[in-house]
Scaffold this motif. Structure first.
Motif, PDB file in Angstrom:
ATOM      1  N   PRO A  33       0.807  -1.250  -0.078  1.00 12.45           N
ATOM      2  CA  PRO A  33      -0.191  -0.070   0.038  1.00 12.45           C
ATOM      3  C   PRO A  33       0.926   1.338  -0.152  1.00 12.45           C
ATOM      4  O   PRO A  33       2.001   1.176   0.462  1.00 12.45           O
ATOM      5  CB  PRO A  33      -0.756  -0.211   1.279  1.00 12.45           C
ATOM      6  CG  PRO A  33      -0.620  -1.577   1.775  1.00 12.45           C
ATOM      7  CD  PRO A  33       0.647  -2.083   1.046  1.00 12.45           C
ATOM      8  N   PHE A  34       0.482   2.117  -0.734  1.00 11.85           N
ATOM      9  CA  PHE A  34      -0.934   2.625  -1.601  1.00 11.85           C
ATOM     10  C   PHE A  34      -0.628   2.926  -2.785  1.00 11.85           C
ATOM     11  O   PHE A  34      -1.290   3.615  -3.412  1.00 11.85           O
ATOM     12  CB  PHE A  34      -1.599   3.623  -0.520  1.00 11.85           C
ATOM     13  CG  PHE A  34      -1.742   3.136   0.798  1.00 11.85           C
ATOM     14  CD1 PHE A  34      -3.157   2.493   1.096  1.00 11.85           C
ATOM     15  CD2 PHE A  34      -1.061   3.703   1.803  1.00 11.85           C
ATOM     16  CE1 PHE A  34      -3.459   2.123   2.274  1.00 11.85           C
ATOM     17  CE2 PHE A  34      -1.549   2.925   3.199  1.00 11.85           C
ATOM     18  CZ  PHE A  34      -2.732   2.426   3.340  1.00 11.85           C
ATOM     19  N   HIS A  35       0.253   2.080  -3.552  1.00  8.96           N
ATOM     20  CA  HIS A  35       0.483   2.213  -5.096  1.00  8.96           C
ATOM     21  C   HIS A  35       1.119   1.428  -5.622  1.00  8.96           C
ATOM     22  O   HIS A  35       1.830   0.569  -5.001  1.00  8.96           O
ATOM     23  CB  HIS A  35       1.383   3.706  -5.262  1.00  8.96           C
ATOM     24  CG  HIS A  35       0.945   4.288  -6.532  1.00  8.96           C
ATOM     25  ND1 HIS A  35       2.113   3.941  -7.465  1.00  8.96           N
ATOM     26  CD2 HIS A  35       0.364   5.198  -6.962  1.00  8.96           C
ATOM     27  CE1 HIS A  35       1.661   4.597  -8.623  1.00  8.96           C
ATOM     28  NE2 HIS A  35       0.706   5.394  -8.325  1.00  8.96           N
ATOM     29  N   PRO A  36       1.098   0.814  -6.709  1.00  5.13           N
ATOM     30  CA  PRO A  36       1.481  -0.115  -7.544  1.00  5.13           C
ATOM     31  C   PRO A  36       3.071   0.110  -7.831  1.00  5.13           C
ATOM     32  O   PRO A  36       3.951  -0.873  -8.084  1.00  5.13           O
ATOM     33  CB  PRO A  36       0.970  -0.240  -8.846  1.00  5.13           C
ATOM     34  CG  PRO A  36      -0.508   0.344  -8.568  1.00  5.13           C
ATOM     35  CD  PRO A  36      -0.286   1.333  -7.608  1.00  5.13           C
ATOM     36  N   SER A  37       3.469   1.442  -7.680  1.00 10.11           N
ATOM     37  CA  SER A  37       4.921   1.411  -7.625  1.00 10.11           C
ATOM     38  C   SER A  37       5.603   1.343  -6.214  1.00 10.11           C
ATOM     39  O   SER A  37       7.015   1.489  -6.200  1.00 10.11           O
ATOM     40  CB  SER A  37       5.264   2.954  -8.125  1.00 10.11           C
ATOM     41  OG  SER A  37       4.719   3.835  -7.207  1.00 10.11           O
ATOM     42  N   ASN A  38       5.028   0.973  -5.149  1.00  3.67           N
ATOM     43  CA  ASN A  38       5.661   0.933  -4.018  1.00  3.67           C
ATOM     44  C   ASN A  38       6.254  -0.627  -3.926  1.00  3.67           C
ATOM     45  O   ASN A  38       5.608  -1.446  -3.145  1.00  3.67           O
ATOM     46  CB  ASN A  38       4.515   1.115  -2.840  1.00  3.67           C
ATOM     47  CG  ASN A  38       5.365   1.105  -1.545  1.00  3.67           C
ATOM     48  OD1 ASN A  38       6.355   1.212  -1.387  1.00  3.67           O
ATOM     49  ND2 ASN A  38       4.516   1.089  -0.615  1.00  3.67           N
ATOM     50  N   ALA A  39       7.152  -0.994  -4.837  1.00  2.00           N
ATOM     51  CA  ALA A  39       7.498  -2.480  -5.241  1.00  2.00           C
ATOM     52  C   ALA A  39       8.733  -2.974  -4.531  1.00  2.00           C
ATOM     53  O   ALA A  39       9.571  -2.342  -4.336  1.00  2.00           O
ATOM     54  CB  ALA A  39       7.581  -2.380  -6.825  1.00  2.00           C
ATOM     55  N   TYR A  40       8.364  -4.154  -4.285  1.00  2.00           N
ATOM     56  CA  TYR A  40       9.620  -4.903  -3.699  1.00  2.00           C
ATOM     57  C   TYR A  40       9.742  -6.405  -4.118  1.00  2.00           C
ATOM     58  O   TYR A  40       8.648  -7.002  -4.264  1.00  2.00           O
ATOM     59  CB  TYR A  40       9.530  -4.799  -2.181  1.00  2.00           C
ATOM     60  CG  TYR A  40       9.469  -3.627  -1.448  1.00  2.00           C
ATOM     61  CD1 TYR A  40      10.787  -3.115  -0.716  1.00  2.00           C
ATOM     62  CD2 TYR A  40       8.370  -2.701  -1.175  1.00  2.00           C
ATOM     63  CE1 TYR A  40      10.503  -1.889  -0.481  1.00  2.00           C
ATOM     64  CE2 TYR A  40       8.379  -1.612  -0.687  1.00  2.00           C
ATOM     65  CZ  TYR A  40       9.408  -1.161  -0.204  1.00  2.00           C
ATOM     66  OH  TYR A  40       9.585   0.273   0.590  1.00  2.00           O
ATOM     67  N   GLU A  41      10.664  -7.133  -4.013  1.00  2.00           N
ATOM     68  CA  GLU A  41      10.692  -8.489  -4.089  1.00  2.00           C
ATOM     69  C   GLU A  41      10.406  -8.963  -3.197  1.00  2.00           C
ATOM     70  O   GLU A  41      10.498  -8.840  -1.889  1.00  2.00           O
ATOM     71  CB  GLU A  41      12.271  -8.974  -4.534  1.00  2.00           C
ATOM     72  CG  GLU A  41      12.798  -8.492  -5.928  1.00  2.00           C
ATOM     73  CD  GLU A  41      14.325  -8.645  -6.199  1.00  2.00           C
ATOM     74  OE1 GLU A  41      14.599  -9.421  -5.172  1.00  2.00           O
ATOM     75  OE2 GLU A  41      14.732  -8.772  -7.461  1.00  2.00           O
ATOM     76  N   ILE A  42       9.582 -10.143  -3.241  1.00  2.00           N
ATOM     77  CA  ILE A  42       8.937 -10.839  -1.981  1.00  2.00           C
ATOM     78  C   ILE A  42      10.152 -11.280  -1.094  1.00  2.00           C
ATOM     79  O   ILE A  42       9.966 -11.009   0.107  1.00  2.00           O
ATOM     80  CB  ILE A  42       7.950 -11.897  -2.298  1.00  2.00           C
ATOM     81  CG1 ILE A  42       6.744 -11.398  -3.253  1.00  2.00           C
ATOM     82  CG2 ILE A  42       7.503 -12.807  -1.262  1.00  2.00           C
ATOM     83  CD1 ILE A  42       5.792 -12.259  -3.769  1.00  2.00           C
ATOM     84  N   ASP A  43      10.978 -11.824  -1.671  1.00  5.63           N
ATOM     85  CA  ASP A  43      11.975 -12.293  -0.858  1.00  5.63           C
ATOM     86  C   ASP A  43      12.726 -11.268  -0.203  1.00  5.63           C
ATOM     87  O   ASP A  43      13.194 -11.169   1.083  1.00  5.63           O
ATOM     88  CB  ASP A  43      13.282 -13.083  -1.854  1.00  5.63           C
ATOM     89  CG  ASP A  43      12.826 -14.385  -2.277  1.00  5.63           C
ATOM     90  OD1 ASP A  43      11.917 -14.797  -1.348  1.00  5.63           O
ATOM     91  OD2 ASP A  43      13.237 -14.923  -3.213  1.00  5.63           O
ATOM     92  N   GLU A  44      13.139  -9.944  -0.833  1.00  4.97           N
ATOM     93  CA  GLU A  44      13.587  -8.840  -0.153  1.00  4.97           C
ATOM     94  C   GLU A  44      12.644  -8.288   1.073  1.00  4.97           C
ATOM     95  O   GLU A  44      12.985  -8.067   2.186  1.00  4.97           O
ATOM     96  CB  GLU A  44      13.765  -7.803  -1.077  1.00  4.97           C
ATOM     97  CG  GLU A  44      14.203  -6.465  -0.463  1.00  4.97           C
ATOM     98  CD  GLU A  44      13.962  -5.100  -1.570  1.00  4.97           C
ATOM     99  OE1 GLU A  44      14.325  -4.152  -1.358  1.00  4.97           O
ATOM    100  OE2 GLU A  44      13.458  -5.527  -2.843  1.00  4.97           O
ATOM    101  N   PHE A  45      11.385  -8.486   0.538  1.00  8.08           N
ATOM    102  CA  PHE A  45      10.366  -7.873   1.609  1.00  8.08           C
ATOM    103  C   PHE A  45      10.560  -8.892   2.811  1.00  8.08           C
ATOM    104  O   PHE A  45      10.324  -8.193   4.102  1.00  8.08           O
ATOM    105  CB  PHE A  45       8.898  -7.895   1.252  1.00  8.08           C
ATOM    106  CG  PHE A  45       8.148  -7.621   2.233  1.00  8.08           C
ATOM    107  CD1 PHE A  45       7.631  -6.296   2.668  1.00  8.08           C
ATOM    108  CD2 PHE A  45       6.953  -8.767   2.711  1.00  8.08           C
ATOM    109  CE1 PHE A  45       6.528  -6.125   3.578  1.00  8.08           C
ATOM    110  CE2 PHE A  45       6.366  -8.594   3.646  1.00  8.08           C
ATOM    111  CZ  PHE A  45       6.061  -7.371   3.976  1.00  8.08           C
TER     112      PHE A  45
END
Length: 759
Positions: free
Chosen positions: A309-321
């Protein structure tokens, strides 16, 4: 790896990428001297735009589209506007789908009344009508209307069919009305950014992962804003067309104008399978093509992604997250608290961390991005013989069309998902904009849909409700479901599975879709429900105007969902004044009341009364104005409301974000920058002035701003428009970005309807 070039680039022979700074090397590869002007003609986009341009040059385009599409949130208003402007039949194929207001229990009969109106309009004017639950708008257009080299205009921001070689654009209803009146879509020639794909997606990586990674790389710096994204390179062939479609639809979230992809045998196979082999032709850049910007994407390096949240650009690799979940979630919580403001709403994301792992409460795979055959099949494979569990986590799956649904049944995917505990539904866009599957308060939903803007999932912070959405690919959503709602990358379940070929059967369309193009029954009646109302009268622009600041929003971006909320409010889209009651309701609830008070002043002026009889305070305002501008009169100075936002209009193409302001008496927007071209177009088509300002705002809510000689200013260069804060007499230097002559006349007339009536 995603690399953004610093400047433009040459693409030689479709394979050699040369930065513009190395022009000599590009000339050596090409074997002749190069010219950027000529090189720009080598793009796919140039060839399509040239074919559809009716202007004598390519600098200022006047586009006529091949077809149009609207859904049941927008088509009633568009048809009402065109009818009021003199339209007698649809001059081009116009598809009306019913995929947004499909839940007819919301608001009583009024959604189904809109559907019946749409069918009657298709018969009267010669349109194509797709009933509820049959297909979402963009899947129908992919299956039945898109084709290589074509252009399609839609009143939905995710109008994107670039993977089929179609340049499609999402705009507000006013632009569709112009096409219905045989006018043109007028824009300056856009920049074209090449997106060069190499490699192939790794197992477990889906189209949403690629899309989120690209949006994350280009959105915040505006790299492709209002430009065309042109996908080329050998990596295109590593994806099926159905997979490409799911990447392509997300280009909207970059704020680009449109998109187009090179086409190949798989594109041909897709169109042939859908009964339209004649819609295929090979599209590739010329041997020499120059791009205004360039993005290189190595598909093999993309990993499963999450957009928080709260935008499609707030992007992370799931592993990194997963390695840094606490820190990352705390940053997202800060943004949530900004949105909640001083409301007493407990909301947390970190409370969903258990032993360092994020537990989510809902999963949704739906719509034009997630509901495609290839995505649902991949999700079903991961969930085969698995279980979503009987706890709080739930999974809902919506196919993108009845033909897709039918083949998923035949392939066994539906039964596999149902056996795992998922709920399988019909083609519907609701989860994407808050009209279906709204998650519980203080929960997190993961979705393969297009957007995760604030409150777009359906929560109402004004009523103490707040939840949030993270975007993920269907594959990782299925992996999370198989793991009981614990956030899980699809790579954990990746194997050598290949989605079996799709078998298309359009018998559901043959049975239910009404095809009326070219067969208008002009004597037929439109069928109105009690909620379908005509547009109220709007007055032409006066020489002098007085604006009252009715909302001031200093957030970095204000989305169209904040300007006019989505969700259950869409039931009122056919009732301009009814819908206007929701304007800014989830961001500035006092706005509507303020705007109505200003409107009373203007209505009094129009009726020949003294506005001071409505509000005695306005007399003092005019006395102050007359001290500086003696010729000013209350009788001839138009009074209207105004909103200030730093950067308004990111997101939906819905014209109601502007029209709701206008019917409440809105006369202008002031901002630093418009987030999208389509929102600025909506502002102008509804007769409001699209002001921008240099520097920070020196006014507050309740202040009056006087702008003399504004009609005269519209005839000038628009770069220095004098405006004054009444009382302090602080001068503002406003400006307006270039407008076409037609746009200026629309604003002077008071709105597009008035402009067309005047003609």
């Amino acid at each position: 790896m995603i690399k953004l070039f610093d400047g433009g680039a040459w693409l030689i022979h479709g394979t050699e990428v040369v930065p513009e700074q190395e022009e000599k090397r590009a000339e050596t590869l090409a074997g002749h001297a190069l010219s950027k002007k000529e090189g720009k003609k080598g793009t796919i986009a140039y060839s399509i735009l040239k074919q559809h341009n009716t202007a004598p040059d390519m600098d200022h385009l006047k586009i006529k589209f091949d077809a149009m599409a609207s859904h049941d949130i927008t088509f009633v208003g568009i048809i009402q506007t065109a009818k009021a402007s003199g339209m007698t039949k649809f001059p081009l194929p116009y598809v009306m789908t019913n995929c947004h207001n499909s839940l007819c229990a919301v608001g009583g009969t009024i959604n189904e009344d809109d559907h019946l109106f749409g069918l009657s309009a298709a018969k009267k004017y010669g349109g194509i009508y797709v009933p509820p639950h049959i297909a979402v708008i963009h899947q129908y257009m992919r299956e039945k209307m898109a084709g290589c080299g074509r252009m399609i205009l839609g009143s939905d921001s995710h109008t994107r069919y670039g993977a089929l070689g179609t340049m499609a654009m999402g705009e507000g209803g006013g632009e569709l009305v112009k096409q219905l009146l045989c006018d043109t879509y007028d824009i300056a020639y856009p920049g074209v950014v090449g997106v060069y794909l190499t490699g192939r997606p790794r197992p477990g990586v889906g189209p949403h992962d690629i899309a989120i990674a690209i949006v994350g790389a280009v959105f915040k710096n505006g790299y492709v804003k209002n430009k065309v994204m042109e996908f080329v390179g050998p990596g295109v062939a590593s994806m099926t067309t159905d997979y490409r479609n799911s990447v392509d639809v997300m280009t909207t979230e970059t704020t680009c104008l449109s998109s187009v992809w090179r086409t190949d045998d798989d594109t041909k196979a897709y169109l042939t399978q859908h009964g339209r082999p004649d819609a295929y032709k090979e599209l590739n850049p010329s041997d020499v093509a120059y791009y205004d910007g360039f993005v290189e994407v190595d598909l093999s390096t993309i990993k499963p992604m999450i957009a928080l949240p709260f935008h499609p650009s707030n992007a992370y690799e799931i592993d990194e997250f997963n390695q840094n979940a606490g820190d990352i979630l705390r940053e997202a919580e800060k943004r949530a608290q900004e949105l909640i403001g001083d409301r007493d709403i407990p909301f947390s994301l970190t409370d969903k961390l258990v032993d360092g792992r994020l537990h989510v409460q809902q999963g949704v795979i739906a719509g034009c991005a997630g509901g495609n055959y290839v995505n649902v099949m991949a999700a079903a494979h991961i969930l085969k013989n698995a279980s979503c569990g009987n706890g709080v986590f739930s999974l809902d799956v919506y196919p993108s069309s009845q033909p897709v649904y039918m083949d998923l049944v035949k392939k066994g995917a539906v039964s596999e998902l149902l056996a795992a505990g998922a709920v399988f539904k019909t083609a519907f866009c609701g989860p994407c904009f808050g009209a279906g599957d709204t998650p519980a308060n203080n929960t997190l939903s993961i979705r393969h849909t297009t957007r995760n803007f604030p409150n777009r999932e359906g929560s109402k912070p004004g009523q103490g409700q707040f939840s949030a959405v993270a975007l993920m690919d269907a594959r990782s959503i299925a992996a999370t479901a198989a793991n009981g709602g614990v956030l899980t990358s699809a790579e954990v379940y990746a194997d050598d599975y290949e989605v079996p070929p799709y078998d298309y059967d359009d018998s559901a369309y043959a049975a239910r879709v009404y095809h009326g193009f070219g067969k208008a029954e002009t004597s037929a009646d439109l069928i109105y429900g009690p909620n379908i109302k005509d547009w109220p009268a709007m007055e032409p622009l006066a020489d002098d105007i007085l604006l009252r600041v009715c909302s001031k929003i200093t957030d970095a971006v204000t989305t169209t969902d904040e300007l006019i909320p989505s969700g259950e409010t869409s039931s009122y889209r056919s009732n301009p004044l009814g819908l206007a009651e929701f304007t800014l309701s989830r961001r500035d609830p006092a706005y509507v009341g303020r705007a109505k008070e200003v409107r009373k002043l203007e209505l009094a002026r129009l009726s020949g009364q003294c506005p001071a009889g409505v509000d005695p305070d306005i007399k003092a305002v005019y006395e102050k104005i007359s001290q500086h501008f003696p010729k000013t009169s209350m009788k001839t100075t138009e009074i209207g409301s105004m909103i200030y936002c730093t950067r308004p209009g990111d997101g939906s193409a819905r014209e109601q974000a502007a029209s709701c302001q206008r019917v409440l008496g809105g006369l202008a927007n002031i901002c630093q920058e418009y987030a999208t071209k389509r929102y600025r177009s909506n502002v102008m088509n509804w007769g409001m002035l699209p002001f921008q300002m240099r520097g920070e705002p020196n006014f507050e809510v309740g202040d009056y701003i006087f702008i003399p000689n504004v009609r005269q200013a519209l005839s000038g260069d628009l770069q220095h428009i004098r405006a004054y804060v009444v009382g302090s007499w602080k001068e503002m230097d406003l400006y307006i970005a270039p407008m076409t002559d037609t746009e200026k006349e629309i604003v002077k007339a008071g709105c597009l309807i008035n402009f067309n009536r005047n003609r």
